[in-house]
Design an enzyme around this catalytic site. Structure first.
Site, PDB file in Angstrom:
ATOM      1  N   CYS A  35      32.213  21.600   6.028  1.00 34.06           N
ATOM      2  CA  CYS A  35      31.955  21.795   4.602  1.00 34.06           C
ATOM      3  C   CYS A  35      32.256  20.540   3.795  1.00 34.06           C
ATOM      4  CB  CYS A  35      32.841  22.911   4.067  1.00 34.06           C
ATOM      5  SG  CYS A  35      32.676  24.419   5.002  1.00 34.06           S
ATOM      6  N   ARG A  80      27.455  15.701   6.606  1.00 36.18           N
ATOM      7  CA  ARG A  80      28.522  16.425   7.286  1.00 36.18           C
ATOM      8  C   ARG A  80      27.989  17.684   7.968  1.00 36.18           C
ATOM      9  NH1 ARG A  80      33.699  15.269   5.304  1.00 36.18           N
ATOM     10  NH2 ARG A  80      34.385  17.398   5.526  1.00 36.18           N
ATOM     11  N   TRP A 137      29.341  24.799   5.902  1.00 35.23           N
ATOM     12  CA  TRP A 137      28.999  24.831   7.320  1.00 35.23           C
ATOM     13  C   TRP A 137      29.698  26.081   7.846  1.00 35.23           C
ATOM     14  CZ3 TRP A 137      31.330  24.310  12.232  1.00 35.23           C
ATOM     15  CH2 TRP A 137      30.434  23.976  13.257  1.00 35.23           C
ATOM     16  N   ASN A 191      37.301  24.072   2.362  1.00 35.82           N
ATOM     17  CA  ASN A 191      36.917  23.539   3.668  1.00 35.82           C
ATOM     18  C   ASN A 191      38.097  23.781   4.593  1.00 35.82           C
ATOM     19  OD1 ASN A 191      36.110  22.049   5.878  1.00 35.82           O
ATOM     20  ND2 ASN A 191      36.437  20.059   4.911  1.00 35.82           N
ATOM     21  N   GLY A 192      37.855  24.410   5.743  1.00 35.74           N
ATOM     22  CA  GLY A 192      38.943  24.706   6.681  1.00 35.74           C
ATOM     23  C   GLY A 192      38.842  26.143   7.156  1.00 35.74           C
ATOM     24  N   GLU A 249      28.866  14.302  34.172  1.00 37.98           N
ATOM     25  CA  GLU A 249      28.877  14.088  32.719  1.00 37.98           C
ATOM     26  C   GLU A 249      29.090  12.601  32.387  1.00 37.98           C
ATOM     27  OE1 GLU A 249      27.934  15.624  30.249  1.00 37.98           O
ATOM     28  OE2 GLU A 249      28.980  14.812  28.518  1.00 37.98           O
ATOM     29  N   LYS A 308      26.329  10.516  30.309  1.00 30.76           N
ATOM     30  CA  LYS A 308      26.700   9.824  29.065  1.00 30.76           C
ATOM     31  C   LYS A 308      26.245   8.377  29.135  1.00 30.76           C
ATOM     32  CE  LYS A 308      27.497  12.187  27.094  1.00 30.76           C
ATOM     33  NZ  LYS A 308      27.179  13.308  26.419  1.00 30.76           N
ATOM     34  N   GLU A 351      22.225   7.965  29.253  1.00 36.57           N
ATOM     35  CA  GLU A 351      21.457   8.365  28.072  1.00 36.57           C
ATOM     36  C   GLU A 351      21.551   7.362  26.937  1.00 36.57           C
ATOM     37  OE1 GLU A 351      22.434  12.275  26.476  1.00 36.57           O
ATOM     38  OE2 GLU A 351      24.556  11.947  26.713  1.00 36.57           O
ATOM     39  N   HIS A 384      24.973  10.618  53.158  1.00 32.74           N
ATOM     40  CA  HIS A 384      23.718  11.267  53.534  1.00 32.74           C
ATOM     41  C   HIS A 384      22.522  10.665  52.819  1.00 32.74           C
ATOM     42  CE1 HIS A 384      25.844  14.147  55.977  1.00 32.74           C
ATOM     43  NE2 HIS A 384      26.723  14.272  54.985  1.00 32.74           N
ATOM     44  N   LYS A 401      18.583  15.475  19.651  1.00 33.66           N
ATOM     45  CA  LYS A 401      19.877  16.170  19.619  1.00 33.66           C
ATOM     46  C   LYS A 401      19.713  17.618  20.068  1.00 33.66           C
ATOM     47  CE  LYS A 401      24.214  16.628  18.673  1.00 33.66           C
ATOM     48  NZ  LYS A 401      25.035  16.093  19.760  1.00 33.66           N
TER      49      LYS A 401
HETATM   50  C1  G6P Z   1      20.241  17.560  24.506  1.00 30.53           C
HETATM   51  C2  G6P Z   1      21.436  16.789  23.962  1.00 30.53           C
HETATM   52  C3  G6P Z   1      22.630  16.962  24.906  1.00 30.53           C
HETATM   53  C4  G6P Z   1      22.950  18.431  25.088  1.00 30.53           C
HETATM   54  C5  G6P Z   1      21.710  19.209  25.553  1.00 30.53           C
HETATM   55  C6  G6P Z   1      21.950  20.694  25.455  1.00 30.53           C
HETATM   56  O1  G6P Z   1      19.808  16.983  25.690  1.00 30.53           O
HETATM   57  O2  G6P Z   1      21.130  15.418  23.843  1.00 30.53           O
HETATM   58  O3  G6P Z   1      23.754  16.291  24.375  1.00 30.53           O
HETATM   59  O4  G6P Z   1      23.968  18.571  26.027  1.00 30.53           O
HETATM   60  O5  G6P Z   1      20.592  18.925  24.717  1.00 30.53           O
HETATM   61  O6  G6P Z   1      22.065  21.016  24.098  1.00 30.53           O
HETATM   62  P1  G6P Z   1      22.851  22.257  23.538  1.00 30.53           P
HETATM   63  O7  G6P Z   1      22.696  22.135  22.040  1.00 30.53           O
HETATM   64  O8  G6P Z   1      22.169  23.472  24.069  1.00 30.53           O
HETATM   65  O9  G6P Z   1      24.258  22.147  23.990  1.00 30.53           O
END
Ligand code: G6P
Length: 608
Positions: A2, A27, A75, A101-102, A481, A485, A488, A504, A603
C-alpha cells in the site's frame, strides 16, 4: 504494498493526493481512494481498480473540495479488492478517516470487542478496526486519540488519520511499515516513500517506530512513544527521483532481494500464535486432514522449484507421498487424483495460465485445492478452495527472489500446520520449528548483509559461456533455482544436474576452466557431493562450492567457497539461495543486461 499520502496546506488537496498516488503506483495496488475534509465533514472517494478511474471520477480531484486530505493505494491483504475494502476507512459515525499500510494481527478480537460496543463495520479489512478504535478512544485531541488507539494494536502499521473535529490536521504514526513526513512552505505532507513528494519538498523527517506526528499547515509537532513532545531533526533529500523509486537501489531485483528478511517476517510471524501454527484462510476439516494420503504440488518456474523443496518438507514430516509437477505437464497428463489427495498450486502472481488450468483440472476432478499465492485477489487465490498468502509485497523484477523464498517459508508453515493437526509433530518439535522459523528472517539479513565475496566471484566469471550447477537432494532442488536465476538474467547457458547423474552424460561438457557451482549445504549427502566435486576437478573444472559455515574440508577440494550459516536442514535452502540470487544479479549487471526486464521473459505468463 500500500501507498499513503497526506496533505495539509492552503491548496486544494485532492489533485495533490492524486499526483502523489500516481508516483506510488509502482509499489503495486488494486484499489485507490482519498478522504478530504470539506465543510467540517469528511468526504471519501474510493474504488477498486486503477488510479485513473479515481482521477476520472473526481475530474482529476477538482470535484473534491477541501485543503486537508489523505490518499491511499491498496494492495489487498485482508479482503478482496473492492469498494468497501478500499481505504480510507471511516469510523462508524464518519468523524474519523484512516489510511493504513501493514497488517493488524489482532484485528479479530478488536473487531469483536468494537462490534459488542455497537460499532459497525462495512469491510473485511483489518484497517477498519483502527477508524473505529479512534472513535472508541476519542480524547478530544487527534494526536492523543491516535496514541491511545495504537496501544491496542499488534502488528505492523503506517497510519494517516483525519478527524472532522480538527479540520486542518493530519495525525500519523508508524510501526514496522514505512512513513515519512515532508515539510513544505505553509504546507506539510505524510508519505510512504520519499519520491512521491520530491516535487513538493525535499525536507523530510524519517519517522521512527512509535513516534507520532501532528501536521498543521504551518507546523509539525512530534511526540515520542511515551507521548512527550520533542524536536525532530529534518533531513534534506538530494538524490535523483528515479533512483529513489527503487529505494536507492539500481534495480528492483536488488531492492527485492534486500526485502527478503521483511517479506519472510511478514509471511511467518502472523502464522505462529501461542506455540501453534495457525494458517488464516485454511479451515481444513480435521478428519479429512487425518485421512490425507497424498499431496500433488503443481507450479511453473521458480514456484516449481519451491515446490520441490516443499516435497522434502511434507514427505519428511507427514510420511505421505508428495508428487511435484510442472503445471503445463500436469494439466495434460491425466493425473490420478483421489478425494483424500490435496493439490497445492504455487504461484507468485496467481495468474500463470498453466497453473490456473492445472487448478481447474484438479477442481474438475473434485479434489481439494490449496493455493500458495502472493497477489491477493488473483485468479488462483480466488478459485482455489483454500489460499495461503505469502506476504512478500509486490514483486516487480521479472526474476523472482522474495516471491520464491516466501513460497518455501509458506510450505514450511503448511507442513507444520498439517503435521500438528495430524499429531505427527510433538509439542517439542513444533516449538523447535517455531523458534527456527522466527530466527530465519534475521539469519537471512545476516547472509544479505555482506556481498563483497559474491561480487568478487561474479567479476571472475561473468564472461563464461557455460556454468553448471550440481547438488544432491535439496541441494539439487536449490541448484535448479540457482541455475534458472543465473540464465534468465545473465543469458549465460546454465544447467543444473543431480551431482550423481553427471557421469551419465553432462560430464562430457566439462573442459579445463569450466565453472561448476557445487552445492553442499545438506549434511547427509555432502560427502557424496565432495566426491563429485573431485570428479569434475579432475577434468579441469573450476569449482565454486556453496557450503555451511565451518565446513573446512570443502576448502581443500574447491577453488572458491561461499558459506551460509546453519539453521536447520529443512529451512537451509531459504538461506542458501540468497548468495546464488546475488551471484546471478552481479553477473547480469556486469554483462550490462537489463536486470529487471530480461529479454523474452514476462513477469506473469498468462498464455499457455
Ligand atoms: C515467470 C516468472 C518466474 C516465475 C514463473 C511462475 O516465468 O518470470 O519468476 O517463477 O513465471 O510464475 P508464478 O507467478 O506462477 O509464480
Amino acid at each position: 504494498m500500500c501507498g499513503i499520502i497526506g496533505y495539509t496546506g492552503p491548496r486544494q488537496a485532492a489533485p495533490i493526493l492524486l499526483d502523489a498516488l500516481k508516483k506510488l503506483e509502482y509499489r503495486g495496488y488494486d484499489s485507490a481512494g482519498m478522504a478530504v475534509i470539506s465543510l467540517d465533514a469528511i468526504q471519501v472517494r474510493k474504488m477498486r481498480g486503477r488510479l485513473q478511474l479515481l482521477a476520472n471520477m473526481t475530474r482529476d480531484g477538482r470535484d473534491l473540495p477541501g485543503t486537508v486530505g489523505i490518499g491511499h493505494t491498496r494492495w489487498a491483504t485482508h479482503g478482496e479488492p473492492s469498494y468497501y475494502n478500499s481505504h480510507p476507512h471511516l469510523s462508524s459515525s464518519g468523524r474519523f478517516a484512516v489510511v493504513h499500510n501493514g497488517i493488524i494481527e489482532n484485528y479479530r478480537p478488536l473487531k469483536d470487542m468494537l462490534i459488542a460496543k455497537g460499532y459497525t463495520f462495512l469491510s473485511a479489512t483489518d484497517t477498519e478496526v483502527i477508524s473505529n478504535l479512534m472513535e472508541y478512544c476519542d480524547q478530544g485531541d487527534l494526536a492523543r486519540t491516535l496514541m491511545a488507539a495504537v496501544k491496542h494494536l499488534q502488528g505492523s502499521y503506517a497510519l494517516g488519520v483525519l478527524s472532522a473535529d480538527e479540520p486542518d490536521r493530519i495525525a500519523a504514526v508508524r510501526r514496522d511499515s514505512p512513513l515519512i513526513v515532508g515539510r513544505g512552505e505553509g504546507e506539510n505532507f505524510i508519505v510512504s516513500d520519499i519520491p512521491a513528494i520530491l516535487s513538493l519538498t525535499r525536507d523530510v523527517y524519517l519517522m521512527k517506530d512509535g513516534e507520532v506526528a501532528l501536521l498543521d499547515p504551518e507546523k509539525i509537532t512530534f511526540f515520542d512513544p511515551y507521548g512527550e513532545q520533542f524536536d525532530k531533526e529534518s533531513f534534506h533529500v538530494d538524490w535523483d527521483v528515479s533512483a529513489a523509486e527503487k529505494g536507492g537501489y539500481e534495480h528492483f531485483m536488488m531492492k527485492e532481494m534486500m526485502e527478503q528478511p521483511t517479506a519472510l517476517r511478514e509471511t511467518i510471524r502472523p502464522r505462529i500464535k501461542d506455540g501453534r501454527f495457525v494458517l488464516d484462510g485454511l479451515q481444513l476439516d480435521p478428519d479429512w486432514v487425518k485421512s490425507l494420503s497424498m499431496v500433488h504440488i503443481v507450479a511453473c518456474g521458480s514456484a516449481y522449484h519451491a515446490g520441490r523443496l516443499g516435497k522434502n518438507l511434507l514427505e519428511g514430516r507427514l510420511g505421505i507421498p508428495v508428487d511435484v509437477d510442472i503445471a503445463s505437464e500436469f494439466r495434460y497428463r491425466q493425473p490420478i487424483l483421489k478425494p483424500e489427495h490435496l493439490v497445492v498450486i504455487i504461484s507468485q502472481s496467481g495468474e500463470t495460465a498453466d497453473s490456473i488450468a492445472a487448478l481447474r483440472e484438479a477442481k474438475g476432478k473434485g479434489v481439494k485445492t490449496l493455493a500458495i499465492v502472493n497477489v491477493v485477489g488473483s485468479t488462483i487465490a480466488r478459485e482455489a478452495d483454500y489460499t495461503l498468502y505469502t506476504w512478500a509485497g509486490p514483486e516487480i523484477a521479472v526474476a523472482t527472489t522474495k516471491g520464491y523464498t516466501t513460497q518455501v517459508a509458506a510450505l514450511a508453515l503448511l507442513t507444520c500446520c498439517l503435521a500438528q493437526e495430524r499429531g505427527q509433530m510433538s509439542g517439542e518439535e513444533l516449538q523447535q520449528m517455531e523458534a527456527l522459523l522466527m530466527k530465519l528472517p534475521d539469519a537471512a539479513e545476516e547472509v544479505l548483509s555482506d556481498h563483497k565475496e559474491v561480487q568478487r566471484l561474479a567479476s571472475l566469471f561473468f564472461n563464461h559461456k557455460d556454468i553448471f550447477f550440481i547438488g544432491r537432494g535439496i541441494d539439487y532442488s536449490l541448484s535448479l533455482e540457482g541455475s534458472l536465476k543465473l540464465k534468465e538474467i545473465s543469458y549465460i547457458h546454465s544447467e543444473a544436474q543431480p551431482a550423481g547423474e553427471l557421469k551419465h552424460g553432462t560430464i562430457s561438457l566439462i573442459q579445463p576452466g569450466t565453472l561448476v557451482i557445487a552445492l553442499a549445504t545438506g549434511k547427509r549427502l555432502r560427502d557424496k557431493t565432495i566426491s563429485n566435486i573431485q570428479e569434475v576437478r579432475a577434468r579441469g573444472a573450476v569449482v565454486l562450492a556453496l557450503c555451511l559455515e565451518h565446513d573446512e574440508e570443502i576448502e581443500s577440494v574447491a577453488d572458491h567457497v561461499l558459506r551460509v550459516p546453519f539453521l536447520c536442514e529443512e529451512l537451509e535452502p531459504i538461506l542458501a539461495i540468497l548468495p546464488l540470487q546475488l551471484f546471478a544479479y552481479y553477473v547480469a549487471a556486469l554483462n550490462g543486461n537489463d536486470v529487471d526486464k530480461p529479454r523474452n521473459l514476462a513477469k506473469s505468463v498468462t498464455v499457455e
